[in-house]
Scaffold this active site. Structure first.
Site, short mmCIF file in Angstrom:
data_model
loop_
_atom_site.label_atom_id
_atom_site.label_comp_id
_atom_site.label_asym_id
_atom_site.label_seq_id
_atom_site.Cartn_x
_atom_site.Cartn_y
_atom_site.Cartn_z
N LYS A 115 0.82 -1.21 0.00
CA LYS A 115 0.00 0.00 0.00
C LYS A 115 0.86 1.27 0.00
O LYS A 115 0.44 2.30 -0.50
CB LYS A 115 -0.92 0.03 1.22
CG LYS A 115 -1.80 -1.19 1.43
CD LYS A 115 -3.12 -1.06 0.74
CE LYS A 115 -4.13 -2.15 1.06
NZ LYS A 115 -3.67 -3.52 1.04
C1 LIG Z 1 -4.22 -4.66 0.44
C2 LIG Z 1 -3.41 -5.88 0.36
C3 LIG Z 1 -3.68 -6.88 -0.61
C4 LIG Z 1 -4.85 -6.79 -1.57
O1 LIG Z 1 -4.67 -5.80 -2.55
P1 LIG Z 1 -5.93 -5.25 -3.38
O2 LIG Z 1 -5.40 -4.09 -4.15
O3 LIG Z 1 -6.95 -4.84 -2.35
O4 LIG Z 1 -6.41 -6.35 -4.23
C5 LIG Z 1 -2.85 -7.98 -0.66
N1 LIG Z 1 -1.83 -8.13 0.21
C6 LIG Z 1 -1.55 -7.21 1.16
C7 LIG Z 1 -0.42 -7.45 2.10
C8 LIG Z 1 -2.33 -6.05 1.26
O5 LIG Z 1 -2.04 -5.15 2.22
#
Ligand SMILES: *Cc1c(COP(=O)(O)O)cnc(C)c1O
Length: 469
Positions: A115
């Site tokens: 993120k």
């Molecule tokens: C948010 C997240 C995901 C999922 O990603 P999306 O964009 O919501 O599909 C997968 N792995 C981790 C560690 C995350 O923080």
């Protein structure tokens, strides 16, 4: 200048700055670019050279999406600043993982999860756009532990942003809580709500639903449907193609998926011109997307807690962006489809459209037992330690890969030290926190415990926000 349209077709189209600050469109839709800028890997290499920095690639890829709304020099400075917060020289390094398979490590940012790649940029773009307008905002959000810290790190010390993050008191892991509560910045406010994560989310919804309050504190959010987050994530698909020298050649990607933001960004890269032969949408036991790709029917069921909590979802909100394309950009159809989905919990795509999707998309489910096995297998085979989310993607790549010769890039979405219990259960070794987080357990925490009560939480937010009355 790029315009952005709502997937539901009735909200007016916007420029980048308005799209950034708006998040969700007023008709309930998500913003998508009216047209995708066109590029090939060969053209990218001609623009940035064969050995560019990540920031140089990021500017080249994102510039057409923001051009005309921000100064080129300002944008370059912001992007360079953003990726200087990552502690690997490649920002998102590629690590070989056996035969024609790579890990794309997206977890070298401040909070050790992917993120950061988008949020570190979005926080800075928010500040820049607000400054241009002479405005400020109060960002609120609810977290079950994982996304709150990325938002806080992205907004801390931003001049024109105050941020209030609600988490369920006593229901997040200690690492996750400390990553939020030890941030020492005057504009960051953590609230431990005496309730569940759902209570926290309900409080956020109620705050947005209260028009007087919303106006008064200039309420805003940076959730996963924000277009700018998708835009920032498009970059690393191109980066992988460039680094693997795939000029004129295809690449496949396996993506651990929750809200569908990450994998949709990959689709965006392909719409721009990147040659992608397969997307694997990897899910844990919460397999609404796997069932969709198998049957054409998306059906909401209960959410089960798993080893990969950031993928424990009921609905993948960014899927609407793909559906918009699947239905040839007909906003009215999308509005009907998703209104109905909300009401009935079921969304169906006809066999013809499903067939077209399945030419290059696969859904794949990996349960907790298999996730632990994958962590153990990969550790034994190549010494790499995977976090459980990444392991779901790697397991899916093993199960669903279509070509042995096309390179498979598995997106690594979190550092293993973020999920030490799951990793230890799989390999008997507890992953160590990287140096930048050493001291996390010694630093003082700042948070306020509040009852699950809207008026009390609103009063807290109002008192902390620096928005002029
Ligand atoms: C948010 C997240 C995901 C999922 O990603 P999306 O964009 O919501 O599909 C997968 N792995 C981790 C560690 C995350 O923080």
């Amino acid at each position: 200048m790029m315009r952005y349209v709502s997937t539901r077709g009735t909200a007016p189209d916007l420029g980048f700055g308005d799209t950034l600050l708006a998040g969700l469109a007023p008709d309930g839709g998500l913003y998508v670019p009216q047209e995708w800028p066109k590029l090939s890997l060969a053209e990218l290499v001609a623009t940035v050279g064969a050995h560019p920095t990540y920031a140089e690639v990021a500017v080249a890829i994102m510039w057409p999406f923001v051009e005309g709304t921000i100064d080129r020099a300002d944008f370059e400075r912001i992007v360079v600043e953003t990726y200087a917060t990552f502690d690997h020289p490649d920002v998102v390094p590629l690590t070989p993982l056996g035969e024609r398979t790579w890990l794309l490590e997206l977890f070298h940012g401040p909070t050790l999860a992917f993120k950061d790649v988008a949020l570190q940029l979005v926080g800075r773009l928010f500040d820049h756009e607000l400054d241009r307008r002479g405005e400020r905002v109060t960002i609120v959000g609810a977290t079950s532990g994982d996304t709150g810290s990325a938002a806080i790190e992205a907004c801390k010390d931003r001049e024109l942003i105050d941020i209030v993050i609600l988490h369920p008191h006593g229901r997040t892991s200690e690492v996750q809580r400390r990553q939020m509560t030890t941030v020492d910045a005057a504009n960051v406010h953590n609230v431990a709500v005496e309730g569940t994560f759902d209570d926290c989310q309900d409080l956020i919804k109620a705050m947005f639903g209260d028009a007087t309050f919303r106006e008064r504190v200039h309420l805003s959010a940076v959730n996963s449907i924000n277009w700018a987050r998708v835009m920032a994530q498009i970059v690393y698909y191109w980066w992988a193609g460039l680094r693997l020298d795939r000029v004129g050649l295809p690449t496949a990607f396996s993506v651990p998926t929750g809200n569908f933001g990450n994998v949709f960004a990959g689709h965006g890269a392909r719409r721009m011109g990147l040659d992608v032969s397969q997307f694997i949408v990897a899910s844990n036991r919460n397999d609404i997307l796997t069932r969709f790709f198998d049957t054409g029917e998306m059906r909401i069921t209960d959410v089960h807690p798993t080893l990969s909590p950031s993928m424990d979802i009921q609905v993948s909100s960014n899927f609407e962006r793909l559906a918009y394309e699947l239905f040839s950009a007909r906003g009215e159809t999308i509005a009907d489809l998703f209104t109905q989905f909300r009401e009935t919990g079921v969304l169906t795509v006809d066999p013809y459209r499903l067939g077209a999707l399945r030419e290059t998309w696969d859904g794949c489910r990996i349960d907790d037992d298999r996730t632990r096995e994958v962590i153990a297998e990969v550790h034994e085979r190549c010494g790499e330690i995977l976090d459980p989310h990444t392991a779901v993607g790697v397991g899916a790549a093993m199960a669903c890969r279509r070509s042995a010769t096309v390179p498979m890039v598995c997106l690594a979405t979190a550092h293993p030290a973020k999920f030490p219990d799951a990793v230890e259960a799989a390999i008997g070794v507890r992953p160590e926190l990287p140096p930048k987080l050493a001291g996390l357990y010694e630093r003082p925490e700042r948070y306020t415990v509040l009852p699950n009560d809207l008026t009390t939480v609103q009063e807290f937010v109002r008192a902390r926000t620096r928005v002029a009355p």
